[in-house]
Scaffold this active site. Structure first.
Site, PDB file in Angstrom:
ATOM      1  N   VAL A  59     -28.853  11.618 -43.469  1.00  0.00           N
ATOM      2  CA  VAL A  59     -29.354  12.974 -43.717  1.00  0.00           C
ATOM      3  C   VAL A  59     -30.863  13.067 -43.521  1.00  0.00           C
ATOM      4  CG1 VAL A  59     -29.643  14.726 -45.528  1.00  0.00           C
ATOM      5  CG2 VAL A  59     -27.494  13.465 -45.341  1.00  0.00           C
ATOM      6  N   GLY A  99     -24.010   9.002 -44.796  1.00  0.00           N
ATOM      7  CA  GLY A  99     -23.187   9.832 -43.928  1.00  0.00           C
ATOM      8  C   GLY A  99     -22.971   9.214 -42.566  1.00  0.00           C
ATOM      9  N   ILE A 120     -12.454  49.458 -28.035  1.00  0.00           N
ATOM     10  CA  ILE A 120     -11.164  50.148 -28.036  1.00  0.00           C
ATOM     11  C   ILE A 120     -11.406  51.647 -28.186  1.00  0.00           C
ATOM     12  CG2 ILE A 120      -8.931  50.332 -29.223  1.00  0.00           C
ATOM     13  CD1 ILE A 120      -9.336  47.449 -30.186  1.00  0.00           C
ATOM     14  N   ALA A 146     -14.281  45.430 -31.803  1.00  0.00           N
ATOM     15  CA  ALA A 146     -13.061  44.665 -32.046  1.00  0.00           C
ATOM     16  C   ALA A 146     -12.444  44.154 -30.749  1.00  0.00           C
ATOM     17  CB  ALA A 146     -12.046  45.523 -32.800  1.00  0.00           C
TER      18      ALA A 146
END
Length: 577
Positions: free
Chosen positions: A151, A194, A415, A455
């Site tokens: 890290v 890690g 749309i 969308a």
């Protein structure tokens, strides 16, 4: 099925002299954007210590390891300039992409050992999540070049914890292995904490003689007994401990090859690790391409450079979508599904490097006064109407049934809206398309040609609304936003304008805010911005688009989880009728 696939209908026409002359400015504008992306990529490649300094230590950089490891001409980079937290290092410290090793497609990822010895940085968990997701979606091996110092402690709060924090890697590795997807790891350098889990979580570990993996590194061990504060005596103790563990860090080859046996192989030379990975990749699960190819690969009949002239930089200028894909698909041939129904949408079967794929995209231009059939206004390409949504639902479902991977192209303003559109069930049909996509369980990719809006960006194969999107590409003309900036400014401030007008106050301050918002929308939807913030996985040159699509098709068909025999397919038969 040769009568269906060997020779499909040719489409597309050559550019004429007028088009060549009139498109020079368009070419210039797009290539300027590409040059800007190239400059950002070079910043990432040159981040951290100079290559010469790394090499002087007898160590290769991650870029040199990649060049030696992957088959020439197959490196297909992703997430190169991804940097959502705007790290000062200019990178998430992970380099990844699709590539062939020993003739087999795989996902390759490596830590950049020039930057803080490959430390975890903000934004890196999401980058790794995308790389592991790609391996999962395409059902192909994941190959890691591990060189991770752990890290970046001064910014740990930005990426250590949370549901999609740095620990996500470890459970995703377990998930891949449970699905039968192997993870091969070449391990270099010092990998504590890690980095140690990053080294231990893959399936088979190939170690360089000077590497280590450990729960805690020398720096952690040096400071395990603090008084609760630091003083001169404590500092001297830290110095002594640090010297001890620098000389021999925990978890070395002596431990993990001779004692624990975690390291399957150990190599004296750096290239030996890479040779080991190459050798194992020869035996990874994969069908011979002839198993799934429907025809011999063929180049398009038109040059890829035409794309710079055919795809308008001006977002309001129309173009012929079929001429775009005629420069991308084998032989410039296709089998179009329902060309006379839902004219705002193209759907069809094409060949990519000899493999069958489905293609879906937005047609552009005026659709006539009588379309859409439910309205008293004319339709325009780029917008989605009832028939187009139904056609996409049908085609996606057919492709899912026949196990045909899908390539989506977007240039959509959204749309259709309003009560008339609501009565035509467009909201429900949009969600139906998301459902249809989700039930296919076939790999998909998306190219956002220009506008990815509202969308429609979600329902047309966008990565947000389905689990099957392997990766999303942008090009020099890409824009992604919830709506156009001018539309957003009007929606945000129209009521305020009415209020100010009724009160007799000047409108200029509101107009200034509207212009500011429109500019912010523009700035925050540029191709480089989209790549840095993960709206696309890479911005690629138009001339390289086909290479990425060939890589997608080859990887998707390398080891699919399910098969539909060619002579059982219904999609080509439904097209022929």
């Amino acid at each position: 099925m040769r009568q269906y696939f060997e020779k499909m209908t040719e489409f597309g026409v050559e550019l004429n002299k007028g088009q060549l002359l009139s498109s020079e400015e368009n070419v210039k504008n797009i290539k300027e954007v590409e040059a800007g992306i190239d400059a950002e990529v070079e910043k990432v490649k040159n981040a951290g210590l100079p290559t010469e300094k790394i090499n002087s230590r007898g160590v290769m950089t991650v870029w040199q390891r990649l060049e030696y490891l992957v088959d020439p001409g197959t490196w297909t980079p992703l997430h190169t300039i991804f940097n959502p937290e705007n790290n000062v290092e200019g990178t998430t410290n992970v380099i990844d992409g699709l590539a062939k090793i020993s003739g087999k497609w795989c996902v390759v990822a490596g830590f950049d050992n020039k930057v803080m010895a490959g430390a975890w940085l903000p934004g890196q968990p999401e980058n790794i999540f995308r790389a592991t997701n790609l391996s999962k979606r395409l059902n192909i091996p994941l190959v890691w070049l591990v060189n991770c110092s752990g890290v970046k402690l001064t910014e740990q709060e930005k990426f250590y914890a949370n549901r999609r924090g740095s620990g996500t890697t470890f459970y995703r590795h377990a998930e891949l292995e449970q699905m039968g997807i192997p993870i091969l790891a070449g391990i270099y350098g010092t990998n504590p904490a890690g980095g140690g889990y990053q080294g231990i979580s893959p399936t088979i570990l190939f170690a360089h003689k000077d590497c280590n993996i450990a729960v805690g590194g020398g720096g952690i061990l040096s400071g395990m007994s603090p008084k609760g504060y630091f003083d001169l005596e404590g500092a001297e103790q830290l110095i002594a401990s640090a010297k001890q563990f620098k000389e021999k860090p925990p978890g070395s080859v002596d431990v993990h090859y001779d004692s624990t046996g975690f390291f399957r192989y150990v190599y004296e030379e750096e290239k030996g690790v890479l040779d080991g990975l190459k050798d194992y990749m020869k035996d990874m699960p994969a069908y011979n391409p002839k198993f799934f190819r429907v025809a011999e690969p063929k180049a398009p009949r038109f040059p890829a450079e035409d794309l710079y002239r055919l795809m308008p930089f001006n977002q309001k200028q129309i173009y012929n979508f079929k001429e775009i894909i005629a420069r991308l698909v084998d032989g410039s041939e296709h089998m179009e599904y329902k060309p006379d129904y839902g004219p705002e949408i193209y759907t069809g079967l094409v060949k990519m490097d000899g493999f069958l794929v489905g293609m879906i995209g937005n047609n552009q231009g005026w659709l006539g006064e009588d379309y859409p059939e439910y309205a008293d206004y004319g339709g325009i390409g780029g917008k989605l109407y009832r028939q187009g949504l139904i056609k996409m639902n049908e085609f996606v479902t057919f492709c899912g049934r026949d196990r045909i991977p899908l390539i989506w192209f977007q240039d959509t303003s959204g749309i259709d809206v309003g009560d008339i559109a609501e009565k035509a069930e467009l909201l429900g049909l949009g969600q139906s398309l998301i459902y249809s996509i989700q039930q296919t369980d076939v790999p998909m990719t998306l190219i956002t040609l220009r506008k990815g809006t509202a969308a429609a960006h979600y329902v047309m194969g966008g990565p947000t609304a389905n689990r099957h999107n392997a990766f999303t590409l942008g090009i020099g003309t890409t824009e992604i936003y919830v709506m156009h900036g001018e539309t957003a400014a009007a929606a945000s401030f129209s009521r305020r304008l009415v209020k100010e007008k009724d009160a007799g106050r000047p409108l200029e301050p509101i107009i200034d805010k509207m212009n500011q918002q429109a500019k912010e929308y523009y700035d925050n939807s540029r191709p480089a911005y989209c790549a840095k913030h993960g709206m696309v996985d890479e911005v690629v040159k138009m001339s390289a688009l086909r290479d990425y699509l060939k890589a997608f098709a080859g990887a998707a068909y390398q080891n699919p989880k399910s098969i539909c025999p060619q002579h059982h397919m219904i999609t080509p038969r439904a097209i022929r009728g």
